[in-house]
Write a protein that holds these residues in place. Structure first.
Motif, PDB file in Angstrom:
ATOM      1  N   PRO A 147      16.517  10.885  32.095  1.00 53.47           N
ATOM      2  CA  PRO A 147      17.244  10.020  33.036  1.00 53.47           C
ATOM      3  C   PRO A 147      18.585   9.535  32.476  1.00 53.47           C
ATOM      4  CG  PRO A 147      14.945   9.341  32.808  1.00 53.47           C
ATOM      5  CD  PRO A 147      15.188  10.346  31.739  1.00 53.47           C
ATOM      6  N   ASP A 148      19.500   9.222  33.384  1.00 52.65           N
ATOM      7  CA  ASP A 148      20.821   8.741  33.000  1.00 52.65           C
ATOM      8  C   ASP A 148      20.746   7.523  32.093  1.00 52.65           C
ATOM      9  OD1 ASP A 148      21.991  10.706  34.547  1.00 52.65           O
ATOM     10  OD2 ASP A 148      22.268   9.410  36.288  1.00 52.65           O
ATOM     11  N   GLU A 149      19.772   6.659  32.347  1.00 52.00           N
ATOM     12  CA  GLU A 149      19.688   5.399  31.612  1.00 52.00           C
ATOM     13  C   GLU A 149      19.555   5.598  30.102  1.00 52.00           C
ATOM     14  OE1 GLU A 149      17.851   6.216  34.223  1.00 52.00           O
ATOM     15  OE2 GLU A 149      18.825   4.956  35.750  1.00 52.00           O
ATOM     16  N   GLN A 150      19.064   6.746  29.691  1.00 57.33           N
ATOM     17  CA  GLN A 150      18.916   7.013  28.254  1.00 57.33           C
ATOM     18  C   GLN A 150      20.255   7.219  27.558  1.00 57.33           C
ATOM     19  OE1 GLN A 150      16.168  10.119  27.199  1.00 57.33           O
ATOM     20  NE2 GLN A 150      14.727   9.595  28.820  1.00 57.33           N
ATOM     21  N   PHE A 151      21.267   7.638  28.300  1.00 60.92           N
ATOM     22  CA  PHE A 151      22.512   8.083  27.679  1.00 60.92           C
ATOM     23  C   PHE A 151      23.762   7.378  28.207  1.00 60.92           C
ATOM     24  CE2 PHE A 151      19.544  11.688  28.296  1.00 60.92           C
ATOM     25  CZ  PHE A 151      19.112  11.805  26.988  1.00 60.92           C
ATOM     26  N   LEU A 152      23.701   6.859  29.416  1.00 57.88           N
ATOM     27  CA  LEU A 152      24.868   6.256  30.040  1.00 57.88           C
ATOM     28  C   LEU A 152      25.023   4.821  29.564  1.00 57.88           C
ATOM     29  CD1 LEU A 152      27.016   7.143  32.103  1.00 57.88           C
ATOM     30  CD2 LEU A 152      25.599   6.122  33.888  1.00 57.88           C
ATOM     31  N   ARG A 153      26.188   4.494  29.031  1.00 58.36           N
ATOM     32  CA  ARG A 153      26.463   3.161  28.515  1.00 58.36           C
ATOM     33  C   ARG A 153      27.653   2.576  29.258  1.00 58.36           C
ATOM     34  NH1 ARG A 153      22.311   4.521  26.947  1.00 58.36           N
ATOM     35  NH2 ARG A 153      21.535   4.823  24.804  1.00 58.36           N
ATOM     36  N   SER A 166      32.526   3.527  31.460  1.00 62.62           N
ATOM     37  CA  SER A 166      31.245   4.025  30.958  1.00 62.62           C
ATOM     38  C   SER A 166      31.458   5.101  29.909  1.00 62.62           C
ATOM     39  CB  SER A 166      30.398   4.604  32.102  1.00 62.62           C
ATOM     40  OG  SER A 166      30.148   3.645  33.108  1.00 62.62           O
ATOM     41  N   GLN A 167      30.478   5.232  29.045  1.00 63.30           N
ATOM     42  CA  GLN A 167      30.418   6.327  28.087  1.00 63.30           C
ATOM     43  C   GLN A 167      29.061   7.015  28.185  1.00 63.30           C
ATOM     44  OE1 GLN A 167      31.156   4.812  24.123  1.00 63.30           O
ATOM     45  NE2 GLN A 167      33.384   4.829  24.423  1.00 63.30           N
ATOM     46  N   VAL A 168      29.025   8.255  27.734  1.00 63.70           N
ATOM     47  CA  VAL A 168      27.770   8.964  27.532  1.00 63.70           C
ATOM     48  C   VAL A 168      27.622   9.177  26.031  1.00 63.70           C
ATOM     49  CG1 VAL A 168      26.499  11.102  27.901  1.00 63.70           C
ATOM     50  CG2 VAL A 168      27.808  10.088  29.777  1.00 63.70           C
ATOM     51  N   ARG A 169      26.557   8.629  25.468  1.00 60.27           N
ATOM     52  CA  ARG A 169      26.291   8.755  24.030  1.00 60.27           C
ATOM     53  C   ARG A 169      24.974   9.501  23.834  1.00 60.27           C
ATOM     54  NH1 ARG A 169      29.529   6.021  19.663  1.00 60.27           N
ATOM     55  NH2 ARG A 169      31.088   4.828  20.808  1.00 60.27           N
ATOM     56  N   MET A 170      25.027  10.611  23.118  1.00 58.98           N
ATOM     57  CA  MET A 170      23.843  11.427  22.889  1.00 58.98           C
ATOM     58  C   MET A 170      23.802  11.858  21.434  1.00 58.98           C
ATOM     59  SD  MET A 170      23.998  13.849  26.307  1.00 58.98           S
ATOM     60  CE  MET A 170      22.267  14.359  26.161  1.00 58.98           C
ATOM     61  N   GLY A 179      26.296  22.552  31.156  1.00 61.77           N
ATOM     62  CA  GLY A 179      26.478  21.435  32.080  1.00 61.77           C
ATOM     63  C   GLY A 179      27.861  20.837  31.897  1.00 61.77           C
ATOM     64  N   ALA A 180      28.722  21.038  32.889  1.00 58.68           N
ATOM     65  CA  ALA A 180      30.064  20.457  32.889  1.00 58.68           C
ATOM     66  C   ALA A 180      30.220  19.625  34.153  1.00 58.68           C
ATOM     67  CB  ALA A 180      31.116  21.561  32.829  1.00 58.68           C
ATOM     68  N   ASP A 181      29.151  18.940  34.514  1.00 57.21           N
ATOM     69  CA  ASP A 181      29.049  18.295  35.826  1.00 57.21           C
ATOM     70  C   ASP A 181      29.181  16.783  35.765  1.00 57.21           C
ATOM     71  OD1 ASP A 181      26.664  18.532  34.440  1.00 57.21           O
ATOM     72  OD2 ASP A 181      25.432  18.940  36.185  1.00 57.21           O
ATOM     73  N   GLY A 182      29.951  16.287  34.801  1.00 58.31           N
ATOM     74  CA  GLY A 182      30.425  14.925  34.859  1.00 58.31           C
ATOM     75  C   GLY A 182      29.487  13.841  34.380  1.00 58.31           C
ATOM     76  N   LEU A 183      29.937  12.618  34.609  1.00 62.20           N
ATOM     77  CA  LEU A 183      29.252  11.419  34.113  1.00 62.20           C
ATOM     78  C   LEU A 183      27.792  11.376  34.555  1.00 62.20           C
ATOM     79  CD1 LEU A 183      29.998   8.775  32.543  1.00 62.20           C
ATOM     80  CD2 LEU A 183      30.348   7.718  34.783  1.00 62.20           C
ATOM     81  N   TYR A 184      27.538  11.743  35.797  1.00 64.16           N
ATOM     82  CA  TYR A 184      26.166  11.728  36.336  1.00 64.16           C
ATOM     83  C   TYR A 184      25.620  13.153  36.401  1.00 64.16           C
ATOM     84  CZ  TYR A 184      27.248   6.914  37.534  1.00 64.16           C
ATOM     85  OH  TYR A 184      27.601   5.589  37.465  1.00 64.16           O
ATOM     86  N   SER A 185      25.669  13.842  35.288  1.00 62.47           N
ATOM     87  CA  SER A 185      25.332  15.256  35.196  1.00 62.47           C
ATOM     88  C   SER A 185      23.895  15.542  35.633  1.00 62.47           C
ATOM     89  CB  SER A 185      25.512  15.713  33.744  1.00 62.47           C
ATOM     90  OG  SER A 185      24.930  16.966  33.520  1.00 62.47           O
ATOM     91  N   ARG A 186      23.775  16.483  36.562  1.00 66.32           N
ATOM     92  CA  ARG A 186      22.437  16.919  36.988  1.00 66.32           C
ATOM     93  C   ARG A 186      21.774  17.763  35.896  1.00 66.32           C
ATOM     94  NH1 ARG A 186      19.236  16.988  41.251  1.00 66.32           N
ATOM     95  NH2 ARG A 186      17.924  18.793  41.703  1.00 66.32           N
ATOM     96  N   VAL A 187      22.567  18.579  35.208  1.00 64.89           N
ATOM     97  CA  VAL A 187      22.009  19.383  34.118  1.00 64.89           C
ATOM     98  C   VAL A 187      21.438  18.464  33.038  1.00 64.89           C
ATOM     99  CG1 VAL A 187      22.565  20.984  32.250  1.00 64.89           C
ATOM    100  CG2 VAL A 187      23.479  21.375  34.544  1.00 64.89           C
ATOM    101  N   ARG A 188      22.186  17.419  32.695  1.00 67.60           N
ATOM    102  CA  ARG A 188      21.684  16.482  31.683  1.00 67.60           C
ATOM    103  C   ARG A 188      20.402  15.815  32.147  1.00 67.60           C
ATOM    104  NH1 ARG A 188      25.702  12.565  31.488  1.00 67.60           N
ATOM    105  NH2 ARG A 188      24.413  11.230  32.803  1.00 67.60           N
ATOM    106  N   ARG A 189      20.361  15.437  33.392  1.00 71.75           N
ATOM    107  CA  ARG A 189      19.177  14.753  33.920  1.00 71.75           C
ATOM    108  C   ARG A 189      17.956  15.674  33.878  1.00 71.75           C
ATOM    109  NH1 ARG A 189      20.968  13.861  38.811  1.00 71.75           N
ATOM    110  NH2 ARG A 189      22.536  12.475  37.940  1.00 71.75           N
ATOM    111  N   ILE A 190      18.137  16.944  34.237  1.00 69.61           N
ATOM    112  CA  ILE A 190      17.019  17.889  34.253  1.00 69.61           C
ATOM    113  C   ILE A 190      16.556  18.220  32.844  1.00 69.61           C
ATOM    114  CG2 ILE A 190      16.350  20.247  34.840  1.00 69.61           C
ATOM    115  CD1 ILE A 190      18.255  20.059  37.254  1.00 69.61           C
ATOM    116  N   ALA A 191      17.502  18.494  31.959  1.00 65.33           N
ATOM    117  CA  ALA A 191      17.154  19.033  30.643  1.00 65.33           C
ATOM    118  C   ALA A 191      16.913  17.975  29.576  1.00 65.33           C
ATOM    119  CB  ALA A 191      18.262  19.984  30.171  1.00 65.33           C
ATOM    120  N   PHE A 192      17.508  16.783  29.748  1.00 64.20           N
ATOM    121  CA  PHE A 192      17.448  15.780  28.685  1.00 64.20           C
ATOM    122  C   PHE A 192      16.741  14.490  29.096  1.00 64.20           C
ATOM    123  CE2 PHE A 192      20.975  18.546  27.812  1.00 64.20           C
ATOM    124  CZ  PHE A 192      20.987  18.697  26.432  1.00 64.20           C
TER     125      PHE A 192
END
Length: 394
Positions: A178-184, A284-288, A163-176
């Motif tokens: 909702p955005d709210e879990q990781f987007l800060r 914004s940041q993505v923290r995982m 998944g190299a699909d940016g801040l609002y990654s669809r791959v992240r949403r599918i595999a990991f």
């Protein structure tokens, strides 16, 4: 949807997103003998975007890719900037630094996002299968691969999905999840970038206007006969909710927020409403805790967005793509082990970059006490925030 056919038939990897990180990792994976397919939601390489800074270890990545010369050739080559008041009268100018790129005497490269994507795309060439105008619908993995369904294309199976699909990654949403879990989201700045006619007649120059109520704009012109790139934004101390998919709603929101502003902002808004390359951002940041789930892995903003505030996001994305590709290349018979090597090798570097962004955001607005992180005139020197990273040989 349209596609091209690759020339390689080795381990099959799907990269989601024809982004900086996506194109960078595609280059290296092809070089290491992987068969790469890239899916991009847009019908072609996306136009527009803000000016990007390639610094420190990312310059070394670019040199190893033999694209550093092309990047410098297509760089902004700005000669300075000015700050104006509401009547357009100049109140400050610098021929030493710019707001977007920092010090002009730096070895770093400032380049528009779409120009960098084209440089990377040219470097990758026809060694990658491109599927434009489509996106991933579902991912189902087992011990040996990932079954992928697309919105339009026929289902496929890959040994790995990136998944190299940016801040609002669809791959992240599918595999990991909702955005709210990781987007800060932090800070209170919201800004859009878009192209517009260069009605100010700027050439290798940028002009900034800032109101006391924190509505502001910056216009960057590289040539008088070519469209300028505009930044238009506002501060919202309490934050705002917006649909990242609804561009028309974002434009209306922005127009409402800057209504009545001075300088040439009314004309900028008129062009913004017609822009076809509109991008809207927040700090914004993505923290995982982990950037992978089995054979699905994230790179760049999808896994660890840094923020717009330090000018390091592109550098971290290119370094991350290089490290991931290297880990996979040295663990071709154990791709999950290669992903683990990537996470272990990169995490401290990413976290420190993210922490610096938070520290910078927490500083007072007056830059006069920022020491070596400010250029003459109080303009941020993003180059001073660049962290070293020891790249392994490819």
């Amino acid at each position: 949807m349209n596609s091209t056919t690759p020339k390689r038939t080795d381990t099959r990897v799907l990269v989601s997103g024809a982004s900086i990180s996506g194109l960078t990792i595609a280059y290296w994976l092809v070089r290491y003998g992987f068969a790469v397919t890239m899916v991009e939601r847009a019908p072609h390489l996306r136009p527009g975007g803000h000016a990007l800074d390639v610094r420190g270890p990312a310059l070394e990545v670019a040199e190893r890719m033999a694209i550093l010369g092309a990047m410098r050739e297509r760089s902004t080559k700005l000669t300075g900037m000015a700050v104006v008041d509401s009547d357009g009268q100049e109140i400050f100018r610098s021929t030493e630094s710019t707001l977007t790129g920092g010090r002009l005497d730096s070895a770093d490269v400032e380049i528009m996002r779409d120009d960098l994507c084209h440089v990377l795309h040219e470097a990758v060439g026809d060694q990658v299968e491109y599927i434009f105008g489509d996106s991933i619908e579902s991912l189902t993995q087992d011990g040996s691969g990932v079954d992928v369904t697309f919105v339009t294309a026929a289902p496929r199976r890959f040994e790995l999905v990136i998944g190299a699909d940016g801040l609002y990654s669809r791959v992240r949403r599918i595999a990991f999840g909702p955005d709210e879990q990781f987007l800060r989201t932090f800070g209170d700045l919201y800004v859009a970038t878009f192209g517009m006619p260069n009605f100010l007649g700027l050439e290798r120059w940028q002009v900034m206007y800032q109101q006391p109520d924190s509505v502001g704009a910056l216009v960057m012109g590289l040539r008088k006969d070519v469209n300028a790139r505009a930044y238009l934004g506002f501060s919202a101390p309490k934050g705002i909710d917006y649909d990242f998919r609804d561009i028309d709603a974002q434009k209306r929101l922005l127009a409402d927020r800057v209504a009545g502003a001075g300088w040439v902002i009314p004309q900028i808004v008129e062009h913004m409403l017609r822009a076809t390359d509109f991008h809207f951002y927040s700090l914004s940041q993505v923290r995982m805790n982990s950037w992978s789930r089995g054979r699905i892995v994230l790179v760049g903003d999808a896994g660890y967005a840094i923020s717009l505030g330090t000018g390091q996001g592109t550098t971290v994305a290119m370094v991350g793509a290089y490290v991931l590709a290297g880990g996979l290349a040295t663990h071709k018979d154990d791709l999950v082990g290669g992903i683990a090597a990537y996470e272990d090798g990169l995490r401290a570097y990413v976290i420190r970059n993210q922490d610096i962004a938070l520290e910078q955001n927490a500083q007072p607005d007056d830059p006069t006490d920022e020491g070596e992180t400010a250029s003459p005139g109080g303009i941020p020197d993003f180059g001073a925030l660049t962290l070293p990273f020891a790249l392994k040989n490819d």
